[in-house]
Design an enzyme around this catalytic site. Structure first.
Site, PDB file in Angstrom:
ATOM      1  CG  ASN A  22       4.733  77.587  90.101  1.00  0.00           C
ATOM      2  OD1 ASN A  22       4.371  77.346  88.949  1.00  0.00           O
ATOM      3  ND2 ASN A  22       5.422  78.681  90.428  1.00  0.00           N
ATOM      4  CD1 TRP A  23       3.920  70.907  88.823  1.00  0.00           C
ATOM      5  CD2 TRP A  23       3.365  70.088  86.819  1.00  0.00           C
ATOM      6  NE1 TRP A  23       3.380  69.663  89.023  1.00  0.00           N
ATOM      7  CE2 TRP A  23       3.024  69.141  87.800  1.00  0.00           C
ATOM      8  CE3 TRP A  23       3.090  69.791  85.485  1.00  0.00           C
ATOM      9  CZ2 TRP A  23       2.443  67.899  87.490  1.00  0.00           C
ATOM     10  CZ3 TRP A  23       2.506  68.564  85.169  1.00  0.00           C
ATOM     11  CH2 TRP A  23       2.193  67.628  86.161  1.00  0.00           C
ATOM     12  CE  LYS A  24       9.158  77.825  90.009  1.00  0.00           C
ATOM     13  NZ  LYS A  24      10.273  78.582  90.533  1.00  0.00           N
TER      14      LYS A  24
ATOM     15  CG  HIS B 160       6.005  83.059  90.928  1.00  0.00           C
ATOM     16  ND1 HIS B 160       7.343  83.202  90.614  1.00  0.00           N
ATOM     17  CD2 HIS B 160       5.916  81.942  91.690  1.00  0.00           C
ATOM     18  CE1 HIS B 160       8.026  82.214  91.164  1.00  0.00           C
ATOM     19  NE2 HIS B 160       7.182  81.427  91.824  1.00  0.00           N
TER      20      HIS B 160
ATOM     21  CD  GLU C  45      10.251  81.667  88.847  1.00  0.00           C
ATOM     22  OE1 GLU C  45       9.340  81.084  88.246  1.00  0.00           O
ATOM     23  OE2 GLU C  45      11.006  81.101  89.662  1.00  0.00           O
TER      24      GLU C  45
ATOM     25  CD  GLU D  14       6.518  81.572  96.117  1.00  0.00           C
ATOM     26  OE1 GLU D  14       6.601  80.344  96.240  1.00  0.00           O
ATOM     27  OE2 GLU D  14       6.541  82.143  95.017  1.00  0.00           O
TER      28      GLU D  14
ATOM     29  N   GLY E 158      13.934  78.481  94.201  1.00  0.00           N
ATOM     30  CA  GLY E 158      14.750  77.717  93.261  1.00  0.00           C
ATOM     31  C   GLY E 158      16.234  77.733  93.580  1.00  0.00           C
TER      32      GLY E 158
ATOM     33  CB  SER F 263      14.320  76.068  98.632  1.00  0.00           C
ATOM     34  OG  SER F 263      14.894  76.731  97.515  1.00  0.00           O
TER      35      SER F 263
ATOM     36  N   GLY G 248       7.784  74.770  94.235  1.00  0.00           N
ATOM     37  CA  GLY G 248       8.176  74.792  92.837  1.00  0.00           C
ATOM     38  C   GLY G 248       8.857  73.491  92.462  1.00  0.00           C
ATOM     39  N   GLY G 249      10.190  73.490  92.487  1.00  0.00           N
ATOM     40  CA  GLY G 249      10.978  72.344  92.019  1.00  0.00           C
ATOM     41  C   GLY G 249      10.512  70.997  92.563  1.00  0.00           C
TER      42      GLY G 249
HETATM   43  C1  PEP Z   1       7.988  78.733  93.443  1.00  0.00           C
HETATM   44  O1  PEP Z   1       8.132  78.554  92.255  1.00  0.00           O
HETATM   45  O2  PEP Z   1       7.015  79.402  93.831  1.00  0.00           O
HETATM   46  C2  PEP Z   1       8.952  78.157  94.375  1.00  0.00           C
HETATM   47  C3  PEP Z   1       8.795  78.386  95.643  1.00  0.00           C
HETATM   48  O3  PEP Z   1       9.962  77.405  93.811  1.00  0.00           O
HETATM   49  P1  PEP Z   1      10.963  76.431  94.614  1.00  0.00           P
HETATM   50  O4  PEP Z   1      10.144  75.579  95.534  1.00  0.00           O
HETATM   51  O5  PEP Z   1      11.654  75.643  93.543  1.00  0.00           O
HETATM   52  O6  PEP Z   1      11.903  77.308  95.383  1.00  0.00           O
END
Ligand code: PEP
Length: 250
Positions: free
Chosen positions: A11-13, A95, A97, A165, A171, A205, A226-227
């Site tokens: 997920n590049w957000k 999500h 966010e 999640e 993040g 993470s 994500g990251g």
């Molecule tokens: C996400 O955006 O769904 C996520 C899990 O981010 P991260 O891996 O950065 O925690």
């Protein structure tokens, strides 16, 4: 026991301009040899170009959200049919966010999931508790409520993915313990209308250093990253952790 193919999703957000597309040439050989399906969800502006860059590689491309209606007066929104039209195969829905920034409810997520399925997309439905809810001992209750409210009614026959999640792990560099992830995935599976075939992935993470342990857990069918998905080398290492999961940890 029925085996489910693992899914590693990125997920590049709200990250990535057109220069980021070189990423896919780095990822392609890794995806070709992977023991998992590979999905990348770039921002909407890059989906079409990403689909072209991934042609013939087996890498799937998805959206990060869609509207519940298939067209109309909804300035700034994108429908599931539009995502499908530009080549997306999946869409992330609910999500944390989106739930926090846009006030999305379980009912909104369910309506979007229905729209996604109607358009031929696989919804990746996100659920997860906050830290306060976990500390209050309410994590399973919260996730169960989100599942009950977010899944389409006929989900026993539908192709969908659940992403667990925990909000406090997204993040932040904090990951849920293997025991907590295993317990929550088992609790989710028990509540699914189609427990044997539904893919339940973990997000929060996930990094090259912890992927192998998380991916080896019984009810963990992959990861939503994500990251670490922004870096082709890190994301590749997470994909490669799937084939290492059965090897003994040294
Ligand atoms: C996400 O955006 O769904 C996520 C899990 O981010 P991260 O891996 O950065 O925690």
């Amino acid at each position: 026991m029925m085996s489910r193919r693992k899914l590693i999703a990125g997920n590049w957000k709200m990250n990535g301009l057109s220069g980021a597309l070189g990423y896919f040439s780095e990822l392609a050989p890794v995806a070709a040899g992977a023991s998992a399906d590979v999905l990348v969800c770039p921002p909407a502006t890059l989906i079409h170009a990403a689909v072209q860059a991934c042609a013939g590689t087996g890498i799937r491309v998805g959206g990060q959200d869609c509207h519940a209606q298939d067209h109309g007066a909804h300035t700034g929104d994108i429908s599931a049919a539009m995502l499908r039209d530009c080549g997306a195969s999946h869409v992330i829905l609910g999500h944390s966010e989106r739930r926090a920034d846009h006030g999305e409810t379980d009912g909104d997520v369910r309506a979007k999931a229905v729209a996604a399925l109607a358009a031929g997309l696989v919804p990746v439905i996100c659920v997860g508790e906050t830290l306060a809810e976990r500390e209050a001992g309410r994590a399973v209750e919260v996730v169960a409520r989100q599942l009950a409210g977010s899944l389409p009614e006929n989900s026993a026959i539908l192709d969908l993915v659940i992403a667990y999640e925990p909000v406090w792990a997204i993040g932040t560099g904090r990951t849920a313990s293997a025991a907590d992830v295993a317990a929550m995935h088992a609790a989710i599976r028990e509540r699914l209308p189609n427990p044997l075939t539904t893919c339940i992935i973990y997000g929060g993470s996930v990094k090259p250093g912890n992927a192998r342990e998380l991916l080896s857990l019984a009810d963990v069918d992959g990861a939503l990253v994500g990251g670490a998905s922004l870096d082709a080398a890190d994301f590749s290492a997470i994909i490669e952790a799937v084939s290492l999961e059965n090897e003994p940890l040294r």
